[in-house]
Design a protein around this motif. Structure first.
Motif, PDB file in Angstrom:
ATOM      1  N   VAL A 131      30.583  -5.516  -5.472  1.00 62.58           N
ATOM      2  CA  VAL A 131      29.954  -4.379  -4.789  1.00 62.58           C
ATOM      3  C   VAL A 131      29.674  -4.703  -3.328  1.00 62.58           C
ATOM      4  CG1 VAL A 131      27.894  -2.924  -4.691  1.00 62.58           C
ATOM      5  CG2 VAL A 131      28.965  -3.417  -6.890  1.00 62.58           C
ATOM      6  N   SER A 132      28.995  -5.817  -3.080  1.00 60.96           N
ATOM      7  CA  SER A 132      28.541  -6.113  -1.714  1.00 60.96           C
ATOM      8  C   SER A 132      29.707  -6.386  -0.768  1.00 60.96           C
ATOM      9  CB  SER A 132      27.571  -7.296  -1.724  1.00 60.96           C
ATOM     10  OG  SER A 132      28.182  -8.448  -2.261  1.00 60.96           O
ATOM     11  N   MET A 133      30.684  -7.182  -1.203  1.00 61.56           N
ATOM     12  CA  MET A 133      31.822  -7.486  -0.343  1.00 61.56           C
ATOM     13  C   MET A 133      32.833  -6.347  -0.316  1.00 61.56           C
ATOM     14  SD  MET A 133      31.191 -10.370   1.070  1.00 61.56           S
ATOM     15  CE  MET A 133      32.793 -10.833   1.717  1.00 61.56           C
ATOM     16  N   GLY A 134      32.958  -5.642  -1.428  1.00 59.55           N
ATOM     17  CA  GLY A 134      33.898  -4.531  -1.471  1.00 59.55           C
ATOM     18  C   GLY A 134      33.548  -3.430  -0.493  1.00 59.55           C
ATOM     19  N   ILE A 135      32.264  -3.098  -0.398  1.00 55.88           N
ATOM     20  CA  ILE A 135      31.826  -2.052   0.529  1.00 55.88           C
ATOM     21  C   ILE A 135      32.154  -2.447   1.961  1.00 55.88           C
ATOM     22  CG2 ILE A 135      29.785  -0.943   1.522  1.00 55.88           C
ATOM     23  CD1 ILE A 135      28.571  -0.914  -1.295  1.00 55.88           C
ATOM     24  N   GLN A 185      17.522  -8.269  -5.000  1.00 59.76           N
ATOM     25  CA  GLN A 185      16.979  -6.911  -5.065  1.00 59.76           C
ATOM     26  C   GLN A 185      16.599  -6.398  -3.683  1.00 59.76           C
ATOM     27  OE1 GLN A 185      13.858  -7.164  -8.046  1.00 59.76           O
ATOM     28  NE2 GLN A 185      15.300  -6.663  -9.679  1.00 59.76           N
ATOM     29  N   ALA A 186      15.993  -7.259  -2.884  1.00 59.16           N
ATOM     30  CA  ALA A 186      15.674  -6.850  -1.509  1.00 59.16           C
ATOM     31  C   ALA A 186      16.957  -6.554  -0.743  1.00 59.16           C
ATOM     32  CB  ALA A 186      14.873  -7.954  -0.812  1.00 59.16           C
ATOM     33  N   GLY A 187      17.978  -7.387  -0.929  1.00 59.30           N
ATOM     34  CA  GLY A 187      19.247  -7.152  -0.255  1.00 59.30           C
ATOM     35  C   GLY A 187      19.880  -5.842  -0.657  1.00 59.30           C
ATOM     36  N   GLY A 188      19.850  -5.499  -1.943  1.00 60.95           N
ATOM     37  CA  GLY A 188      20.422  -4.246  -2.408  1.00 60.95           C
ATOM     38  C   GLY A 188      19.723  -3.037  -1.817  1.00 60.95           C
ATOM     39  N   LEU A 189      18.391  -3.089  -1.748  1.00 62.30           N
ATOM     40  CA  LEU A 189      17.631  -1.973  -1.158  1.00 62.30           C
ATOM     41  C   LEU A 189      17.945  -1.814   0.327  1.00 62.30           C
ATOM     42  CD1 LEU A 189      14.151  -2.499  -2.874  1.00 62.30           C
ATOM     43  CD2 LEU A 189      15.708  -0.563  -3.219  1.00 62.30           C
ATOM     44  N   VAL A 241      21.448  -8.001   7.643  1.00 64.71           N
ATOM     45  CA  VAL A 241      20.375  -8.688   6.923  1.00 64.71           C
ATOM     46  C   VAL A 241      20.521  -8.469   5.425  1.00 64.71           C
ATOM     47  CG1 VAL A 241      17.875  -8.744   6.557  1.00 64.71           C
ATOM     48  CG2 VAL A 241      18.785  -8.609   8.881  1.00 64.71           C
ATOM     49  N   ALA A 242      20.906  -7.249   5.038  1.00 63.77           N
ATOM     50  CA  ALA A 242      21.092  -6.946   3.621  1.00 63.77           C
ATOM     51  C   ALA A 242      22.166  -7.827   3.006  1.00 63.77           C
ATOM     52  CB  ALA A 242      21.452  -5.465   3.453  1.00 63.77           C
TER      53      ALA A 242
END
Length: 414
Positions: free
Chosen positions: A30-34, A88-92, A120-121
């Motif tokens: 999710v994080s790298m794909g976006i 969780q903080a990163g996802g938000l 930062v996220a």
């Protein structure tokens, strides 16, 4: 918290390696794909807002710099308090940054959202944090392989998300597409719950009582750590320049938009195989030799690409081969850090090495925009990438991979 503060009988059970790898893989997907598809937004955003490419490129450069600067702190928090809270903080923050990016009407607002907030996220929900969990829960003899699996998942996310993001932009428009991605980023929150380690695992894990200050003094006083860090700078410069500017480079040379989309997707697809193979090879051959070969091959591939006639098939071939080399530096780089220093401060030390990567990313994407606006061409940046690849190959060769010698009272790293 040091291991000496734990009861002598404390022996926290590690998480299931299968569980760790599955959840880490999904989070990184999710994080790298976006982020891999952000280059698709360059032209629609700049055309609608009336901005130059440098404005967009600066925001992406700032994103990489913010990611790098926040990385060591995210790593410290994850090592101390566990990865779940940081994820969780990163996802938000990721979701908030994507929503703000969609509505930013000024270059400053775009830089703050797409640049600082998302950067930062990403520090809180990508490799440095999940690799700390993997390092603590994978046996040393399988650590490079396990990191390769997580990196391959991030690569699959790139392959999967680029056509999805292109479809969203074409059918919904670039702004609604960013809101859709913001909702997807929230999936990181429930996934992170499955990476919650026993309370003593992050602080203990069988490690020595070395504190943060001592760990940093040791690492930055060790020549091999500095050489690895210098090489990773080059990795960031090359991949982010190509990832962000490739679509516009191809359009400038008369290629259809579909060619750029396919190119980014191919990079992501072949990156799956490249990162997994690097993780496997890192168990069998010297990691310094593997890293040197990857960097040198990147330079050779770029030279061939620039020398050959530019056609859709030459683009596809370049993307496939470059994809094999794309994030293949990630597993051996992090594995050699764990091999030298142990896993007690792996997220933090990996964060500092990644900061170098992100400084390179900042310069790669920003110089791409600046030099294009001033010269009307990306040629200079391509040749800088070639020279840096040779440099990175040379600096990795003298790296010493053995566990660093420590006084007996501190024990030896795993």
């Amino acid at each position: 918290m040091s291991s000496s503060a734990l009861p002598a009988t404390a022996s926290p059970a590690p998480l299931s390696l299968r569980q760790v790898l599955l959840c880490s893989a999904l989070i990184v997907t999710v994080s790298m794909g976006i982020r891999h598809g952000f280059g698709l937004w360059l032209q629609p955003v700049t055309m609608e807002r009336g901005w130059t490419r440098e404005t967009f490129a600066f925001a992406m450069a700032l994103q990489n710099l913010a990611w790098g600067l926040a990385g060591p702190f995210a790593g410290m928090l994850a090592d101390r308090w566990g990865a779940t809270r940081v994820l969780q903080a990163g996802g938000l923050l990721y979701a908030a940054g994507l929503a703000w990016m969609a509505t930013a009407a000024t270059g400053l607002g775009f830089a703050a959202s797409a640049g600082v907030l998302i950067g930062v996220a990403q520090a809180g929900c990508t490799y440095a944090v999940v690799y700390g969990v993997i390092g603590r829960n994978a046996p040393a003899e399988r650590r490079s392989w396990a990191m390769g699996v997580a990196a391959a998942a991030g690569s699959f996310g790139q392959f999967l998300m680029v056509p999805v993001e292109n479809w969203l932009i074409g059918h919904l428009g670039w702004q609604p597409s960013l809101f859709a991605l913001a909702l997807l980023a929230l999936a990181i929150l429930p996934l992170s719950l499955w990476l919650r380690e026993p309370k003593t695992a992050a602080a203990h894990g069988g490690m020595h009582a070395q504190g943060i200050g001592a760990a940093l003094r040791e690492a930055f006083g060790y020549r091999s750590f500095l050489l690895i860090t210098a090489g990773y700078f080059v990795c960031g410069f090359q991949v982010v320049f190509i990832g962000v500017h490739m679509p516009s480079y191809l359009k400038d040379h008369g290629q259809a938009p579909e060619v750029a989309t396919a190119a980014l997707a191919l990079i992501g697809l072949f990156n799956v195989f490249g990162t997994y193979a690097a993780g496997v090879l890192g168990q069998r051959i010297a990691k310094r030799h593997l890293l040197a070969a990857i960097y040198l091959l990147r330079s050779v591939v770029i030279i061939v690409f620039l020398a050959a006639p530019l056609t859709p098939w030459s683009v596809y071939l370049f993307s496939a081969v470059m994809g094999l080399l794309w994030l293949s530096t990630v597993p051996p780089t992090n594995a050699v850090i764990a091999q030298i220093f142990g896993v007690r401060h792996l997220s933090m030390l990996g964060g500092f090495v990644f900061l170098s990567h992100q400084i390179g990313s900042f310069l790669g994407v920003w110089l791409g925009g600046v030099l294009y606006d001033r010269s009307g061409s990306y040629d200079i940046v391509w040749w800088i990438s070639i020279a840096l690849g040779v440099f990175a190959a040379l600096v990795n060769l003298p790296v010493r991979e053995g566990a660093i010698a420590r006084p007996p009272a501190l024990g030896q790293p795993a």
